[in-house]
Design a protein around this motif. Structure first.
Motif, mmCIF file in Angstrom:
data_model
loop_
_atom_site.group_PDB
_atom_site.id
_atom_site.type_symbol
_atom_site.label_atom_id
_atom_site.label_comp_id
_atom_site.label_asym_id
_atom_site.label_seq_id
_atom_site.Cartn_x
_atom_site.Cartn_y
_atom_site.Cartn_z
ATOM 1 N N ARG A 68 0.822 -1.220 0.000
ATOM 2 C CA ARG A 68 0.000 0.000 0.000
ATOM 3 C C ARG A 68 0.851 1.263 0.000
ATOM 4 N NH1 ARG A 68 -4.502 -2.185 3.945
ATOM 5 N NH2 ARG A 68 -6.017 -2.761 2.379
ATOM 6 N N HIS A 69 1.865 1.284 0.810
ATOM 7 C CA HIS A 69 2.604 2.525 0.987
ATOM 8 C C HIS A 69 3.707 2.736 -0.031
ATOM 9 C CE1 HIS A 69 0.338 2.519 4.680
ATOM 10 N NE2 HIS A 69 0.526 3.805 4.680
ATOM 11 N N GLN A 70 4.199 1.702 -0.646
ATOM 12 C CA GLN A 70 5.226 1.907 -1.649
ATOM 13 C C GLN A 70 4.618 2.033 -3.033
ATOM 14 O OE1 GLN A 70 8.159 -1.163 -1.224
ATOM 15 N NE2 GLN A 70 9.145 -0.164 0.493
ATOM 16 N N LYS A 71 3.885 1.028 -3.444
ATOM 17 C CA LYS A 71 3.358 1.032 -4.803
ATOM 18 C C LYS A 71 2.233 2.032 -4.992
ATOM 19 C CE LYS A 71 4.732 -3.597 -6.142
ATOM 20 N NZ LYS A 71 4.303 -4.878 -6.708
ATOM 21 N N ILE A 72 1.216 1.931 -4.170
ATOM 22 C CA ILE A 72 0.048 2.789 -4.368
ATOM 23 C C ILE A 72 0.406 4.250 -4.161
ATOM 24 C CG2 ILE A 72 -2.253 3.350 -3.492
ATOM 25 C CD1 ILE A 72 -2.740 0.347 -3.212
ATOM 26 N N LYS A 73 1.244 4.552 -3.170
ATOM 27 C CA LYS A 73 1.651 5.943 -2.961
ATOM 28 C C LYS A 73 2.373 6.491 -4.179
ATOM 29 C CE LYS A 73 4.049 9.086 0.169
ATOM 30 N NZ LYS A 73 3.887 10.134 -0.770
ATOM 31 N N TYR A 75 1.943 5.571 -7.253
ATOM 32 C CA TYR A 75 0.945 5.781 -8.305
ATOM 33 C C TYR A 75 0.145 7.052 -8.044
ATOM 34 C CZ TYR A 75 1.774 0.752 -9.051
ATOM 35 O OH TYR A 75 2.338 -0.470 -9.246
ATOM 36 N N LEU A 76 -0.252 7.231 -6.785
ATOM 37 C CA LEU A 76 -1.031 8.419 -6.451
ATOM 38 C C LEU A 76 -0.219 9.692 -6.660
ATOM 39 C CD1 LEU A 76 -2.939 7.177 -3.272
ATOM 40 C CD2 LEU A 76 -3.827 7.452 -5.593
ATOM 41 N N ASP A 77 1.058 9.646 -6.325
ATOM 42 C CA ASP A 77 1.928 10.796 -6.560
ATOM 43 C C ASP A 77 1.989 11.128 -8.046
ATOM 44 O OD1 ASP A 77 2.433 11.008 -3.862
ATOM 45 O OD2 ASP A 77 4.427 10.071 -3.961
ATOM 46 N N ARG A 78 2.096 10.089 -8.878
ATOM 47 C CA ARG A 78 2.129 10.311 -10.327
ATOM 48 C C ARG A 78 0.812 10.888 -10.822
ATOM 49 N NH1 ARG A 78 3.912 4.765 -12.623
ATOM 50 N NH2 ARG A 78 2.967 5.606 -14.504
ATOM 51 N N MET A 79 -0.295 10.419 -10.261
ATOM 52 C CA MET A 79 -1.603 10.926 -10.690
ATOM 53 C C MET A 79 -1.791 12.384 -10.284
ATOM 54 S SD MET A 79 -4.373 7.833 -10.305
ATOM 55 C CE MET A 79 -4.188 7.618 -8.556
ATOM 56 N N GLU A 80 -1.348 12.736 -9.078
ATOM 57 C CA GLU A 80 -1.524 14.108 -8.605
ATOM 58 C C GLU A 80 -0.666 15.101 -9.377
ATOM 59 O OE1 GLU A 80 -1.026 14.562 -4.413
ATOM 60 O OE2 GLU A 80 -2.585 13.110 -3.950
ATOM 61 N N SER A 81 0.519 14.658 -9.763
ATOM 62 C CA SER A 81 1.463 15.606 -10.350
ATOM 63 C C SER A 81 1.138 15.976 -11.788
ATOM 64 C CB SER A 81 2.891 15.058 -10.258
ATOM 65 O OG SER A 81 3.011 13.893 -11.057
ATOM 66 N N ASN A 82 0.619 15.065 -12.590
ATOM 67 C CA ASN A 82 0.475 15.412 -14.001
ATOM 68 C C ASN A 82 -0.698 14.732 -14.704
ATOM 69 O OD1 ASN A 82 1.420 12.825 -14.108
ATOM 70 N ND2 ASN A 82 3.159 13.240 -15.434
ATOM 71 N N THR A 83 -1.832 14.608 -14.078
ATOM 72 C CA THR A 83 -2.951 13.951 -14.744
ATOM 73 C C THR A 83 -3.442 14.739 -15.959
ATOM 74 O OG1 THR A 83 -4.458 14.953 -13.143
ATOM 75 C CG2 THR A 83 -3.833 12.656 -12.771
ATOM 76 N N ASP A 84 -3.353 16.056 -15.910
ATOM 77 C CA ASP A 84 -3.810 16.857 -17.050
ATOM 78 C C ASP A 84 -2.902 16.694 -18.260
ATOM 79 O OD1 ASP A 84 -5.996 17.766 -15.667
ATOM 80 O OD2 ASP A 84 -4.965 19.561 -14.939
ATOM 81 N N GLN A 85 -1.612 16.442 -18.022
ATOM 82 C CA GLN A 85 -0.670 16.275 -19.126
ATOM 83 C C GLN A 85 -0.494 14.814 -19.530
ATOM 84 O OE1 GLN A 85 0.971 18.014 -16.268
ATOM 85 N NE2 GLN A 85 0.201 19.999 -16.924
ATOM 86 N N MET A 86 -1.175 13.911 -18.845
ATOM 87 C CA MET A 86 -1.021 12.484 -19.099
ATOM 88 C C MET A 86 -1.752 12.091 -20.383
ATOM 89 S SD MET A 86 -1.893 9.541 -16.284
ATOM 90 C CE MET A 86 -0.885 10.144 -14.943
ATOM 91 N N GLU A 99 -4.501 -1.572 -10.908
ATOM 92 C CA GLU A 99 -5.304 -2.793 -10.859
ATOM 93 C C GLU A 99 -4.446 -3.996 -10.477
ATOM 94 O OE1 GLU A 99 -6.984 -2.724 -14.784
ATOM 95 O OE2 GLU A 99 -8.716 -1.542 -14.137
ATOM 96 N N ALA A 100 -3.229 -4.057 -10.991
ATOM 97 C CA ALA A 100 -2.322 -5.160 -10.652
ATOM 98 C C ALA A 100 -1.976 -5.136 -9.166
ATOM 99 C CB ALA A 100 -1.055 -5.092 -11.506
ATOM 100 N N THR A 101 -1.753 -3.950 -8.620
ATOM 101 C CA THR A 101 -1.439 -3.835 -7.199
ATOM 102 C C THR A 101 -2.652 -4.208 -6.348
ATOM 103 O OG1 THR A 101 0.224 -2.152 -7.611
ATOM 104 C CG2 THR A 101 -0.649 -2.268 -5.374
ATOM 105 N N GLU A 102 -3.830 -3.756 -6.753
ATOM 106 C CA GLU A 102 -5.039 -4.123 -6.021
ATOM 107 C C GLU A 102 -5.259 -5.634 -6.066
ATOM 108 O OE1 GLU A 102 -8.113 -1.684 -7.712
ATOM 109 O OE2 GLU A 102 -7.379 0.112 -6.713
ATOM 110 N N ASP A 103 -4.974 -6.252 -7.226
ATOM 111 C CA ASP A 103 -5.082 -7.704 -7.335
ATOM 112 C C ASP A 103 -4.052 -8.388 -6.437
ATOM 113 O OD1 ASP A 103 -6.243 -10.107 -8.535
ATOM 114 O OD2 ASP A 103 -4.274 -10.336 -9.498
#
Length: 152
Positions: A68-73, A75-86, A99-103
């Motif tokens: 939870r704290h390594q992988k998901i964090k 991913y969330l950091d990546r989503m927060e930083s540049n979702t508009d430019q993604m 989804e792979a991490t949740e699985d």
């Protein structure tokens, strides 16, 4: 500022940092101890069950925390930083990784449940899930209210 004052200032800053780090560890250890006592009581673990259960649970909980704290964090950091430019391709890749991490978390829980069936009855495993959720809700509520976590 003379050397004596500088030394005192450096000492105070270092002491504050060490004290802060120690308090964080004390708080984490205290929460873990409260969780252990709460789950033991709520599930009704016998001493024999507890002796076999807690090493399995602690290994499961550590792995779950790591995921939870390594992988998901990250991913969330990546989503927060540049979702508009993604791009759609980048967003699709990120979604697949999430989804792979949740699985992976689901498979970890599933394996834990399978392993713990040799120690606890199905009824106690259900009580465990209920106790975990209840403890986490209580902890979050107390943290929001600014009080230290305590067993109810």
């Amino acid at each position: 500022m003379n050397t004596k004052h500088l030394f005192i200032l450096v000492f105070l800053v270092a002491f504050s940092f060490v004290n802060y780090a120690q308090n964080r560890m004390d708080r984490k250890d205290k929460i873990k101890a409260l969780k252990t006592a709460y789950i033991t009581e709520q599930v009704g673990l016998t001493p024999s069950e507890a002796e076999k259960f807690w090493p399995l649970y602690n290994a499961f909980d550590d792995k779950q925390f790591e995921l939870r704290h390594q992988k998901i964090k990250s991913y969330l950091d990546r989503m927060e930083s540049n979702t508009d430019q993604m791009s759609d391709k980048e967003a699709s890749q990120l979604l697949s990784q999430l989804e792979a991490t949740e699985d992976e978390l689901y498979q970890l829980r599933k394996k834990f449940n399978s392993d713990v069936k040799s120690i606890l009855s199905a009824q106690k495993i259900i009580k465990l899930k209920k106790a975990e959720e209840s403890f986490n809700r209580s902890l979050l509520k107390q943290l929001r209210e600014g009080r230290p976590a305590r067993k109810n």
